[in-house]
Write an enzyme that holds these catalytic residues in place. Structure first.
Site, PDB file in Angstrom:
ATOM      1  N   ILE A   8       0.835  -1.201   0.000  1.00  0.00           N
ATOM      2  CA  ILE A   8       0.000   0.000   0.000  1.00  0.00           C
ATOM      3  C   ILE A   8       0.875   1.258   0.000  1.00  0.00           C
ATOM      4  O   ILE A   8       0.615   2.206  -0.752  1.00  0.00           O
ATOM      5  CB  ILE A   8      -0.927   0.025   1.236  1.00  0.00           C
ATOM      6  N   THR A  67      -4.731   0.237   9.620  1.00  0.00           N
ATOM      7  CA  THR A  67      -5.961  -0.080  10.357  1.00  0.00           C
ATOM      8  C   THR A  67      -5.635  -0.270  11.841  1.00  0.00           C
ATOM      9  O   THR A  67      -4.715  -1.021  12.187  1.00  0.00           O
ATOM     10  CB  THR A  67      -6.592  -1.368   9.794  1.00  0.00           C
ATOM     11  N   ARG A  96      -8.352   1.809   2.363  1.00  0.00           N
ATOM     12  CA  ARG A  96      -9.391   0.830   2.035  1.00  0.00           C
ATOM     13  C   ARG A  96      -9.149   0.208   0.676  1.00  0.00           C
ATOM     14  O   ARG A  96     -10.034  -0.427   0.094  1.00  0.00           O
ATOM     15  CB  ARG A  96     -10.743   1.537   2.064  1.00  0.00           C
ATOM     16  N   LYS A 118     -13.436   1.879   9.299  1.00  0.00           N
ATOM     17  CA  LYS A 118     -12.718   0.788   8.623  1.00  0.00           C
ATOM     18  C   LYS A 118     -13.055  -0.559   9.271  1.00  0.00           C
ATOM     19  O   LYS A 118     -13.278  -1.572   8.581  1.00  0.00           O
ATOM     20  CB  LYS A 118     -11.213   1.047   8.694  1.00  0.00           C
ATOM     21  N   ARG A 164     -18.313  -7.265   6.202  1.00  0.00           N
ATOM     22  CA  ARG A 164     -18.061  -8.268   5.168  1.00  0.00           C
ATOM     23  C   ARG A 164     -17.869  -9.646   5.796  1.00  0.00           C
ATOM     24  O   ARG A 164     -18.347 -10.650   5.267  1.00  0.00           O
ATOM     25  CB  ARG A 164     -16.866  -7.853   4.320  1.00  0.00           C
ATOM     26  N   GLY A 174      -9.649 -15.471   4.513  1.00  0.00           N
ATOM     27  CA  GLY A 174      -8.255 -15.330   4.934  1.00  0.00           C
ATOM     28  C   GLY A 174      -7.741 -13.917   4.769  1.00  0.00           C
ATOM     29  O   GLY A 174      -8.509 -12.982   4.522  1.00  0.00           O
ATOM     30  N   CYS A 230      -6.756  -8.849   6.754  1.00  0.00           N
ATOM     31  CA  CYS A 230      -7.788  -7.835   7.009  1.00  0.00           C
ATOM     32  C   CYS A 230      -9.071  -8.459   7.558  1.00  0.00           C
ATOM     33  O   CYS A 230      -9.328  -8.387   8.754  1.00  0.00           O
ATOM     34  CB  CYS A 230      -8.103  -7.067   5.725  1.00  0.00           C
ATOM     35  N   TYR A 259      -4.137 -16.352   0.418  1.00  0.00           N
ATOM     36  CA  TYR A 259      -5.473 -16.284   1.018  1.00  0.00           C
ATOM     37  C   TYR A 259      -6.545 -15.959  -0.003  1.00  0.00           C
ATOM     38  O   TYR A 259      -7.711 -16.266   0.197  1.00  0.00           O
ATOM     39  CB  TYR A 259      -5.487 -15.280   2.175  1.00  0.00           C
ATOM     40  N   ARG A 302     -13.993 -21.449  -3.850  1.00  0.00           N
ATOM     41  CA  ARG A 302     -14.248 -20.028  -4.178  1.00  0.00           C
ATOM     42  C   ARG A 302     -15.354 -19.873  -5.222  1.00  0.00           C
ATOM     43  O   ARG A 302     -15.471 -18.799  -5.808  1.00  0.00           O
ATOM     44  CB  ARG A 302     -12.958 -19.376  -4.706  1.00  0.00           C
TER      45      ARG A 302
END
Ligand code: NAD
Length: 441
Positions: A18, A129, A163, A216, A223, A267, A270, A327, A413
C-alpha cells in the site's frame, strides 16, 4: 502553519503493497516524497527506480517515472526524512498472532522514529488499520513524549483508513471516498486539505479519529459477518433442494440485499483479523454476532474437507492437490490463508497432500506439511481430488481432463465452471451444493 500543499514534502513510512503505490501517487501529483522503510533492499530498489511489488498494475511505471523526475526517493532513515517533511503518512502493518493478540512493535517503532524527526507545524496521518482509540490514546502521546511537541498545539494528528484493494490500487484511489478524522478540527482540516491535493476521489470528513478508525473496522466486519451469513444460508439451502447460487442472485436483485458468496474460509490480514480489533475490547456480551460470524467462517475449511471426505468415501491415502496457497486469488500473501487449516485438516484425515502456487517459490511454501508441486508436474496431474483455495490467473487455462485420476473438485471459491469439471468425469463440490447421494465409485 502548513506549507501550501504543492510545495510540501511528504514522508511515507512503510513502503509495502500500500505505501509504495501511495508514495508514487503523491509524487505524481507534484509533491516531493521521501519513502521510508526498515528494509535496505526495498529502499535500494526504489532509489534505482524499481518497484519491489510486482502485482500492482501501473506501479512499476509510476515508481520509475517519479524517481527519474526527482520527486520520489527512499531511505531507511525515517527520522531524517520526517525532519524534512510537512506531512507524514504512516502505513506500516500491525502484526497479529495466531491467537489474535495485536503486536504493535512495527507501528510503535515507526512512531518513535517519526517523533524524533517531527517538525513543529507538521501533519501526521496514520493510515494503518487500528483499534478504536489507538491514534489519540497510544500513538499521539508516544509522539508527544519522544518529541516534546504537543498534539494539536504543535503538530496536527489525524487518522485516515486505507481501504484499497491490492492489485487495483490506482483505480481505487480514484474511486473510493477518503475518510478522514482528526484529533481536533484543525487536524481534520489539515488532513482534508492534504488529501484533496493528492487524490481525485472525494475526501470525506468524519467527526474524529475514533470515528475514522471505527469506519474501517465496521466495513471489514460487515463483510466478515455477511460471508458468515452467506455460509450459513448456503448450508441450510443445500440440504433443502435449493439452488443456492440462483437464490442469492435472486435475493440480491432487491436493492437492499447484498448477500456475499459462501466459501471454504476467509483469509488475509484484514477481514478475519479486524473483527478481533473490535472483540478485543468488547465487554458484557457486546458484538456476539461478530464473534459468532468469525467462528462460522473459521469452521468452513472443515465443512469443505468433510464434504470431500464424504464424496470420496474417506481421505485416507487419497492424493489431494490444493490449488493456491495465498489467502485469495492473484495476491502473494499467506497471512491467515485458509490453505493453512485446509492442509492441516487434509493431513489429519490421512490424505497425501500437495500444494501448488505459482506466486511462491517452493521454499516460501516450506511451512506447509505438503508436497510443493508445479501444477503441470506428474505429481499434481495424478491428484484424485483438487481443492480450489485461491484461483490465480495462472490456473485459469487448466484443463481438468489432464488430471487422469481426478474424481472430485472442491471449489472453495465458486470460481470454476462446474460443467467443465463434470466433463472431465469428476464430481463438482462447493459450499451450498447438495452432497452427492452416495460416495463416488
Ligand atoms: N495490503 C492490503 O490489501 C491492505 C488493504 C487496506 C489496508 N491495508 C493497511 O495497510 C497496512 C500495510 O499493509 P501493506 O500490505 O502495505 O504491508 P506490507 O507488509 O506489504 O508492507 C509494509 C512495509 O512496512 C515496512 N515497515 C515495517 N515496520 C516499519 C517501520 N518501523 N518503519 C518503516 N517501515 C516499516 C515493512 O518493511 C514493509 O515494507 C496494513 O497493515 C493495513 O492496515 C492493507
Amino acid at each position: 502553519m502548513l506549507h501550501p500543499m504543492h510545495e510540501s514534502t511528504v514522508a511515507v513510512v512503510g513502503l509495502g503493497k500500500i505505501g509504495l503505490p501511495l508514495a508514487a501517487q503523491f509524487a505524481s501529483k507534484g509533491l516531493r516524497v521521501i519513502g521510508c522503510d526498515v528494509l535496505p533492499d526495498v529502499v535500494e530498489s526504489i532509489n534505482a527506480g524499481r518497484a519491489h511489488i510486482r502485482e500492482e498494475a501501473g506501479l512499476e511505471d509510476a515508481v520509475r517515472d517519479s524517481v527519474a523526475a526527482g520527486m520520489l526517493s527512499a531511505t531507511t532513515d525515517t527520522a531524517g526524512a520526517v525532519a524534512k517533511a510537512d506531512v507524514v503518512i504512516v502505513i506500516v502493518p500491525l502484526m497479529v498472532s495466531a491467537s489474535h493478540e495485536i503486536d504493535f512493535r512495527n507501528i510503535d517503532s515507526a512512531t518513535k522514529a517519526v517523533a524524533e524527526g517531527l517538525k513543529r507545524g507538521a501533519l501526521v496521518i496514520y493510515e494503518t488499520t487500528l483499534p478504536v482509540g489507538t491514534t489519540r490514546e497510544r500513538l499521539g502521546p508516544m509522539i508527544e513524549r519522544a518529541s516534546g511537541l504537543r498534539a494539536g498545539a504543535d503538530f496536527h494528528l489525524a487518522f485516515s483508513p486505507e481501504r484499497l484493494y491490492a492489485g487495483r490500487i490506482f483505480e481505487d484511489l480514484r474511486k473510493y471516498p477518503k475518510i478522514v478524522g482528526g484529533i481536533d478540527q484543525a487536524s481534520t482540516d489539515a488532513a482534508v486539505a492534504f488529501y484533496r491535493s493528492v487524490l481525485d476521489a472525494e475526501v470525506w470528513e468524519v467527526e474524529n479519529t475514533e470515528t475514522a478508525e471505527f469506519a474501517k473496522l465496521a466495513e471489514t466486519t460487515y463483510r466478515d459477518v455477511n460471508i458468515a451469513l452467506a455460509n450459513e444460508l448456503a448450508m441450510y439451502g443445500a440440504s433443502r433442494d435449493v439452488n443456492v447460487g440462483e437464490a442469492f442472485r435472486a435475493a440480491n436483485s432487491q436493492p437492499f440485499s447484498h448477500i456475499h458468496r459462501p466459501s471454504i474460509g476467509v483469509g488475509g490480514h484484514c477481514i478475519p483479523v479486524y473483527p478481533h480489533f473490535l472483540l478485543g475490547d468488547a465487554v458484557d456480551g457486546e458484538l456476539s454476532l461478530v464473534r459468532d460470524g468469525r467462528s462460522t467462517n473459521d469452521g468452513m475449511a472443515e465443512v469443505g474437507v468433510r464434504q470431500l471426505e464424504r464424496a470420496l468415501g474417506g481421505l485416507e491415502s487419497r492424493r489431494v492437490l490444493v490449488l493456491g496457497a495465498s489467502y485469495r486469488e492473484d495476491v502473494k500473501e499467506l497471512a491467515f490463508s485458509t490453505a493453512i487449516p485446509l492442509v492441516d485438516l487434509l493431513n489429519r484425515a490421512g490424505a497425501e497432500v500437495a500444494i501448488a502456487d505459482p506466486l511462491f517459490t517452493p521454499s516460501e511454501l516450506g511451512g506447509f506439511k505438503a508436497a510443493v508441486v508445479d501444477v503441470d508436474s506428474p505429481e499434481a496431474l495424478a491428484a484424485e481430488a483438487i481443492v480450489i483455495q485461491a484461483w490465480h490467473h495462472e490456473f485459469r487455462a487448466l484443463d481438468w481432463r489432464r488430471f487422469h485420476n481426478l474424481r472430485a473438485v472442491l471449489d472453495g471459491r465458486t470460481a470454476v465452471d462446474p460443467a467443465q469439471v463434470k466433463a472431465a468425469g469428476a464430481a463438482y463440490l462447493a459450499v451450498g451444493l447438495p452432497q452427492p447421494a452416495s460416495p463416488l465409485d
